[in-house]
Write a protein that holds these residues in place. Sequence first.
Motif, PDB file in Angstrom:
ATOM      1  N   LEU A   1      -7.423 -49.964  95.357  1.00 41.33           N
ATOM      2  CA  LEU A   1      -6.844 -48.831  96.084  1.00 41.33           C
ATOM      3  C   LEU A   1      -6.860 -49.145  97.576  1.00 41.33           C
ATOM      4  O   LEU A   1      -7.925 -49.365  98.158  1.00 41.33           O
ATOM      5  CB  LEU A   1      -7.629 -47.548  95.799  1.00 41.33           C
ATOM      6  N   GLY A   2      -5.684 -49.209  98.183  1.00 35.71           N
ATOM      7  CA  GLY A   2      -5.591 -49.484  99.609  1.00 35.71           C
ATOM      8  C   GLY A   2      -6.088 -50.848 100.005  1.00 35.71           C
ATOM      9  O   GLY A   2      -6.377 -51.084 101.178  1.00 35.71           O
ATOM     10  N   ASN A   3      -6.142 -51.795  99.074  1.00 33.92           N
ATOM     11  CA  ASN A   3      -6.736 -53.106  99.324  1.00 33.92           C
ATOM     12  C   ASN A   3      -5.629 -54.166  99.443  1.00 33.92           C
ATOM     13  O   ASN A   3      -5.066 -54.619  98.446  1.00 33.92           O
ATOM     14  CB  ASN A   3      -7.691 -53.471  98.184  1.00 33.92           C
ATOM     15  N   ARG A   4      -5.300 -54.563 100.654  1.00 30.79           N
ATOM     16  CA  ARG A   4      -4.215 -55.505 100.877  1.00 30.79           C
ATOM     17  C   ARG A   4      -4.574 -56.956 100.575  1.00 30.79           C
ATOM     18  O   ARG A   4      -3.718 -57.841 100.713  1.00 30.79           O
ATOM     19  CB  ARG A   4      -3.704 -55.373 102.317  1.00 30.79           C
TER      20      ARG A   4
ATOM     21  N   ARG B   1      -1.826 -53.596  94.976  1.00 23.94           N
ATOM     22  CA  ARG B   1      -2.434 -52.554  95.799  1.00 23.94           C
ATOM     23  C   ARG B   1      -1.868 -51.204  95.397  1.00 23.94           C
ATOM     24  O   ARG B   1      -0.662 -51.065  95.188  1.00 23.94           O
ATOM     25  CB  ARG B   1      -2.143 -52.831  97.277  1.00 23.94           C
TER      26      ARG B   1
ATOM     27  N   PRO C   1      -1.127 -47.919  97.094  1.00 16.31           N
ATOM     28  CA  PRO C   1      -1.123 -47.219  98.389  1.00 16.31           C
ATOM     29  C   PRO C   1      -1.884 -45.905  98.272  1.00 16.31           C
ATOM     30  O   PRO C   1      -1.683 -45.144  97.321  1.00 16.31           O
ATOM     31  CB  PRO C   1       0.369 -47.002  98.645  1.00 16.31           C
ATOM     32  N   TYR C   2      -2.749 -45.638  99.263  1.00 13.55           N
ATOM     33  CA  TYR C   2      -3.749 -44.573  99.118  1.00 13.55           C
ATOM     34  C   TYR C   2      -3.877 -43.799 100.418  1.00 13.55           C
ATOM     35  O   TYR C   2      -4.960 -43.546 100.912  1.00 13.55           O
ATOM     36  CB  TYR C   2      -5.085 -45.229  98.734  1.00 13.55           C
ATOM     37  N   TYR C   3      -2.738 -43.415 100.985  1.00 14.53           N
ATOM     38  CA  TYR C   3      -2.760 -42.713 102.255  1.00 14.53           C
ATOM     39  C   TYR C   3      -3.187 -41.263 102.027  1.00 14.53           C
ATOM     40  O   TYR C   3      -2.503 -40.499 101.338  1.00 14.53           O
ATOM     41  CB  TYR C   3      -1.376 -42.754 102.901  1.00 14.53           C
TER      42      TYR C   3
END
Length: 431
Positions: free
Chosen positions: A299-302, A307, A309-311
Amino acid sequence: MQVEGLDIWRVLKGAGVKYIYFVIVDIYGRPRVDIMPIDMARDAFIDGVPYDGSSIPAYSTVNRSDFVAVVDPSAVYVESWNGGKAAYVFTNTLDGNAPSPLDPRNVLKQALERAEKRGYQFKIGVEIEYFIVRGNPPELPERAGYFDVPPGATRKVVEEIMENFAAAGLGETKTHHEVAPSQFEVNIPYGNPLKVADSILVFKIMAKAIAAKYGYIATFMPKPFWGMNGSGAHTHISVWKDGKNLMASVKEPTQELKWVVGGILNNAISISAIVAPTVNSYKRLVPHHEAPTRVVWGLGNRSAMVRVPYYGGKINRIEYRHPDPSMNPYLAFAAMVLAGLEGLENKIEPPPPVQEVAYDLQGVRETPPNLGAALKYMEEGKIARELPSEIVKAYLGVKQAEWQSYVQQYQWEKTWNTITPWEYEQYLTTV
């Protein structure tokens, strides 16, 4: 179809378009075109474009070479950056009266139809990264970095590309300077994967033409410079059913999202040769340059291959970071759809998401070290058996020849960390 095609022709003629570029997509994902004056093109909108299939790489042999490419009336783009004098019209090739299995557009259409028969609609958007360079071997005209205001050397190119993006029929977008000097990213709008694949080809044509106008090269080569970030084609995927996004949630990924991730990770190594298809691709897939090397998700890990996206804790898609801009987007999207569909149908659970920097993980699967290894994984993998056998055989043939051309001149073990003249010659302006 014939009436609709003729209607499109009338609209283009009325808009002042002088030339039609009928696009046939080759096995590399490159556009081949038959150019006709607008009046002559009228019959082609009705009856299709006859052409020599043996002269398109891997399409056919000289003794069986008469093909017809029929117009797709939903895939028309006006060359706004050149005064609107020409329009690109995409086609699908027929082999007799049936869709040719060697046409990449047909392959993607069939994969999407297979998903739709099971009640699923895949939607895709792509973040395309590219460099604006000068010369061959390339030089960097500026030294800006991530989110910097583009310096004068590249600003005019980028602004003209943006001015023409929507006017050409590509939709609304945004852009920014990427991490590496002279590197930019543009969003290809999210939607039907076939339209997105067409849009990628048109965007490349447009970016290259505008850059050339200012004396530059817009290159989609995955890794034009060693020691800095390469260019990815980060592919955002969501799956819909009955008008509902099956990946939409807050805080926790949905079960369907996990299954799609499971399917993609399960097949990632075997489709690597499709989503990262060049010798140069594997010089991008090295640690610590925002390109994935470990087959994991987060989660949110580029640093992960996939990935989420976890905004603000909101989830609505996954981002597959493995692909690069040299891919044939039609074959790549077909492989992704089939991999995701396998995950959904077989309820493949992915491993737990990772929070660590993925490059430091040990004991997990890694991306293939080079194109030669990737081709072996593809040949043995399940997705190759799900795609039309004709195009798989042809694709493996041209890509194995590409790999052999490289290793006849260079040893991979000695050149994996340098960009060779062979790569610039092969990829700088062509992919």
